[in-house]
Design a protein around this motif. Structure first.
Motif, PDB file in Angstrom:
ATOM      1  N   GLY A  18      12.363 -78.449  76.567  1.00 40.95           N
ATOM      2  CA  GLY A  18      11.320 -78.463  77.591  1.00 40.95           C
ATOM      3  C   GLY A  18      11.833 -79.024  78.902  1.00 40.95           C
ATOM      4  O   GLY A  18      12.925 -79.570  78.996  1.00 40.95           O
ATOM      5  N   ALA A  19      11.014 -78.885  79.896  1.00 43.61           N
ATOM      6  CA  ALA A  19      11.375 -79.293  81.255  1.00 43.61           C
ATOM      7  C   ALA A  19      11.226 -80.801  81.423  1.00 43.61           C
ATOM      8  O   ALA A  19      10.430 -81.437  80.738  1.00 43.61           O
ATOM      9  CB  ALA A  19      10.476 -78.568  82.249  1.00 43.61           C
ATOM     10  N   PRO A  20      11.981 -81.399  82.342  1.00 42.38           N
ATOM     11  CA  PRO A  20      11.827 -82.832  82.610  1.00 42.38           C
ATOM     12  C   PRO A  20      10.475 -83.113  83.275  1.00 42.38           C
ATOM     13  O   PRO A  20       9.897 -82.263  83.941  1.00 42.38           O
ATOM     14  CB  PRO A  20      12.981 -83.152  83.557  1.00 42.38           C
ATOM     15  N   VAL A  21       9.997 -84.349  83.070  1.00 38.44           N
ATOM     16  CA  VAL A  21       8.734 -84.788  83.654  1.00 38.44           C
ATOM     17  C   VAL A  21       9.019 -85.984  84.564  1.00 38.44           C
ATOM     18  O   VAL A  21       9.679 -86.940  84.153  1.00 38.44           O
ATOM     19  CB  VAL A  21       7.717 -85.181  82.559  1.00 38.44           C
ATOM     20  N   MET A  68      10.012 -82.672 104.971  1.00 35.11           N
ATOM     21  CA  MET A  68      11.260 -82.530 104.281  1.00 35.11           C
ATOM     22  C   MET A  68      11.023 -82.671 102.783  1.00 35.11           C
ATOM     23  O   MET A  68      10.305 -83.555 102.338  1.00 35.11           O
ATOM     24  CB  MET A  68      12.225 -83.621 104.780  1.00 35.11           C
ATOM     25  N   SER A  69      11.597 -81.808 102.012  1.00 37.88           N
ATOM     26  CA  SER A  69      11.434 -81.838 100.562  1.00 37.88           C
ATOM     27  C   SER A  69      12.528 -82.681  99.917  1.00 37.88           C
ATOM     28  O   SER A  69      13.674 -82.667 100.349  1.00 37.88           O
ATOM     29  CB  SER A  69      11.499 -80.431  99.982  1.00 37.88           C
ATOM     30  N   LEU A  70      12.143 -83.399  98.876  1.00 35.50           N
ATOM     31  CA  LEU A  70      13.077 -84.218  98.122  1.00 35.50           C
ATOM     32  C   LEU A  70      13.133 -83.736  96.681  1.00 35.50           C
ATOM     33  O   LEU A  70      12.112 -83.332  96.122  1.00 35.50           O
ATOM     34  CB  LEU A  70      12.625 -85.688  98.100  1.00 35.50           C
ATOM     35  N   ALA A  71      14.296 -83.811  96.077  1.00 40.61           N
ATOM     36  CA  ALA A  71      14.420 -83.580  94.647  1.00 40.61           C
ATOM     37  C   ALA A  71      14.137 -84.909  93.944  1.00 40.61           C
ATOM     38  O   ALA A  71      14.166 -85.974  94.566  1.00 40.61           O
ATOM     39  CB  ALA A  71      15.817 -83.077  94.316  1.00 40.61           C
ATOM     40  N   TYR A  72      13.893 -84.887  92.647  1.00 36.47           N
ATOM     41  CA  TYR A  72      13.526 -86.096  91.936  1.00 36.47           C
ATOM     42  C   TYR A  72      14.623 -87.156  91.998  1.00 36.47           C
ATOM     43  O   TYR A  72      14.349 -88.340  91.978  1.00 36.47           O
ATOM     44  CB  TYR A  72      13.162 -85.795  90.477  1.00 36.47           C
ATOM     45  N   LYS A  83       0.758 -89.752  89.333  1.00 35.78           N
ATOM     46  CA  LYS A  83       0.805 -88.296  89.277  1.00 35.78           C
ATOM     47  C   LYS A  83       2.093 -87.886  88.582  1.00 35.78           C
ATOM     48  O   LYS A  83       3.133 -88.508  88.764  1.00 35.78           O
ATOM     49  CB  LYS A  83       0.755 -87.703  90.683  1.00 35.78           C
ATOM     50  N   SER A  84       2.012 -86.839  87.784  1.00 34.67           N
ATOM     51  CA  SER A  84       3.189 -86.339  87.064  1.00 34.67           C
ATOM     52  C   SER A  84       3.511 -84.927  87.510  1.00 34.67           C
ATOM     53  O   SER A  84       2.613 -84.129  87.780  1.00 34.67           O
ATOM     54  CB  SER A  84       2.932 -86.341  85.560  1.00 34.67           C
ATOM     55  N   TYR A  85       4.818 -84.635  87.584  1.00 36.66           N
ATOM     56  CA  TYR A  85       5.316 -83.308  87.904  1.00 36.66           C
ATOM     57  C   TYR A  85       6.192 -82.864  86.738  1.00 36.66           C
ATOM     58  O   TYR A  85       6.966 -83.658  86.207  1.00 36.66           O
ATOM     59  CB  TYR A  85       6.165 -83.319  89.185  1.00 36.66           C
ATOM     60  N   SER A  86       6.110 -81.607  86.393  1.00 36.75           N
ATOM     61  CA  SER A  86       6.926 -81.085  85.304  1.00 36.75           C
ATOM     62  C   SER A  86       7.687 -79.861  85.799  1.00 36.75           C
ATOM     63  O   SER A  86       7.160 -79.044  86.538  1.00 36.75           O
ATOM     64  CB  SER A  86       6.017 -80.702  84.126  1.00 36.75           C
ATOM     65  N   GLY A  87       8.945 -79.756  85.394  1.00 40.78           N
ATOM     66  CA  GLY A  87       9.727 -78.592  85.765  1.00 40.78           C
ATOM     67  C   GLY A  87      11.128 -78.961  86.195  1.00 40.78           C
ATOM     68  O   GLY A  87      11.450 -80.133  86.416  1.00 40.78           O
ATOM     69  N   TYR A  88      11.978 -77.960  86.296  1.00 36.74           N
ATOM     70  CA  TYR A  88      13.362 -78.186  86.696  1.00 36.74           C
ATOM     71  C   TYR A  88      13.524 -78.236  88.210  1.00 36.74           C
ATOM     72  O   TYR A  88      14.423 -78.874  88.721  1.00 36.74           O
ATOM     73  CB  TYR A  88      14.263 -77.082  86.132  1.00 36.74           C
ATOM     74  N   ASP A  89      12.658 -77.548  88.932  1.00 32.63           N
ATOM     75  CA  ASP A  89      12.798 -77.432  90.380  1.00 32.63           C
ATOM     76  C   ASP A  89      11.677 -78.216  91.071  1.00 32.63           C
ATOM     77  O   ASP A  89      10.829 -77.648  91.747  1.00 32.63           O
ATOM     78  CB  ASP A  89      12.760 -75.952  90.773  1.00 32.63           C
ATOM     79  N   ILE A  90      11.679 -79.526  90.898  1.00 34.69           N
ATOM     80  CA  ILE A  90      10.628 -80.379  91.460  1.00 34.69           C
ATOM     81  C   ILE A  90      10.963 -80.703  92.912  1.00 34.69           C
ATOM     82  O   ILE A  90      12.055 -81.169  93.215  1.00 34.69           O
ATOM     83  CB  ILE A  90      10.495 -81.679  90.636  1.00 34.69           C
ATOM     84  N   LEU A 137       5.579 -96.521  94.752  1.00 34.07           N
ATOM     85  CA  LEU A 137       5.728 -97.837  94.142  1.00 34.07           C
ATOM     86  C   LEU A 137       6.727 -97.809  92.982  1.00 34.07           C
ATOM     87  O   LEU A 137       7.564 -98.691  92.863  1.00 34.07           O
ATOM     88  CB  LEU A 137       4.376 -98.345  93.639  1.00 34.07           C
ATOM     89  N   GLU A 138       6.608 -96.794  92.117  1.00 32.92           N
ATOM     90  CA  GLU A 138       7.492 -96.649  90.960  1.00 32.92           C
ATOM     91  C   GLU A 138       7.635 -95.179  90.646  1.00 32.92           C
ATOM     92  O   GLU A 138       6.764 -94.374  90.961  1.00 32.92           O
ATOM     93  CB  GLU A 138       6.905 -97.333  89.720  1.00 32.92           C
ATOM     94  N   TYR A 139       8.722 -94.836  89.973  1.00 31.04           N
ATOM     95  CA  TYR A 139       8.884 -93.479  89.482  1.00 31.04           C
ATOM     96  C   TYR A 139       9.763 -93.512  88.238  1.00 31.04           C
ATOM     97  O   TYR A 139      10.536 -94.432  88.023  1.00 31.04           O
ATOM     98  CB  TYR A 139       9.492 -92.559  90.549  1.00 31.04           C
ATOM     99  N   SER A 140       9.564 -92.528  87.399  1.00 29.68           N
ATOM    100  CA  SER A 140      10.393 -92.403  86.199  1.00 29.68           C
ATOM    101  C   SER A 140      10.561 -90.923  85.878  1.00 29.68           C
ATOM    102  O   SER A 140       9.732 -90.096  86.235  1.00 29.68           O
ATOM    103  CB  SER A 140       9.760 -93.147  85.022  1.00 29.68           C
TER     104      SER A 140
END
Length: 187
Positions: A34-37, A1-5, A53-60, A24-27
């Motif tokens: 620019g796109a959110p990280v 199952m996919s989750l959005a941020y 690990k970092s993800y960048s983009g609007y459709d994470i 453990l943590e997320y921000s």
């Protein structure tokens, strides 16, 4: 199952790069342009490594991992294997010391744990936060010796060595924090 941020929660089981992990943590940060990280700090269940690990983009989209927790009890060890019993089915499960890693330092007789299953295979255990352990060997305290912060080394029943206060003696039962390997108190 996919989750959005915005659906992330601490303690969730995630599938990151094909490996089961615990968040453990997320921000989330967004610059003017620019796109959110989204930055994740997580622990791989099998290796207990903490990674970022970092993800960048609007459709994470982040995948959840299907981890099942089964209540079990630690029975005994047989050289390099550790035997646990499922509390509901009474099935015995073998896990090797390579799978368990440093967690073997806290396995005392009849310890209640959670077996973690991923894709119907046992991959790890989850220890309780606190474990009662017996002090096997420690030096006697010397009056006035506070050069080491009023602590001394003690060997516990599983062989792990920790710092304890000077008043702890051989055969004392103490409470340990399995997350930090620290002395909590006398039982």
């Amino acid at each position: 199952m996919s989750l959005a941020y915005n659906e992330l929660k601490k303690g969730m089981a995630l599938d990151i790069d094909g490996k089961p992990c615990i968040l453990l943590e997320y921000s989330r940060s967004k610059k003017d342009r620019g796109a959110p990280v989204v930055r994740l700090k997580y622990k791989e269940i099998r290796t207990e490594k903490v990674l970022v690990k970092s993800y960048s983009g609007y459709d994470i989209k982040i995948e959840t991992a299907d981890i099942q927790r089964v209540s079990a009890i630690y029975l005994y060890s047989d050289r390099n294997n550790y035997i646990f019993m499922n509390n509901s089915s009474y099935e015995q499960i073998n896990l090797s010391n390579e799978i368990l890693g440093d967690r073997i330092n806290y396995l005392v007789d009849k310890l209640q744990i959670d077996l973690l299953y991923y894709e119907n295979n046992p991959i790890s255990i989850e220890l309780p936060n606190f474990v009662d352990m017996k002090v096997i060997l420690t030096d006697n305290a010397v009056k006035g010796d506070t050069t080491q912060g009023a602590t001394k080394k003690a060997t516990l029943q599983t062989g792990i060595i920790i710092n304890v206060p000077l008043f702890i003696n051989n055969d004392d039962l103490i409470k340990m924090d399995t997350r930090t390997s620290e002395y909590i108190g006398r039982v």
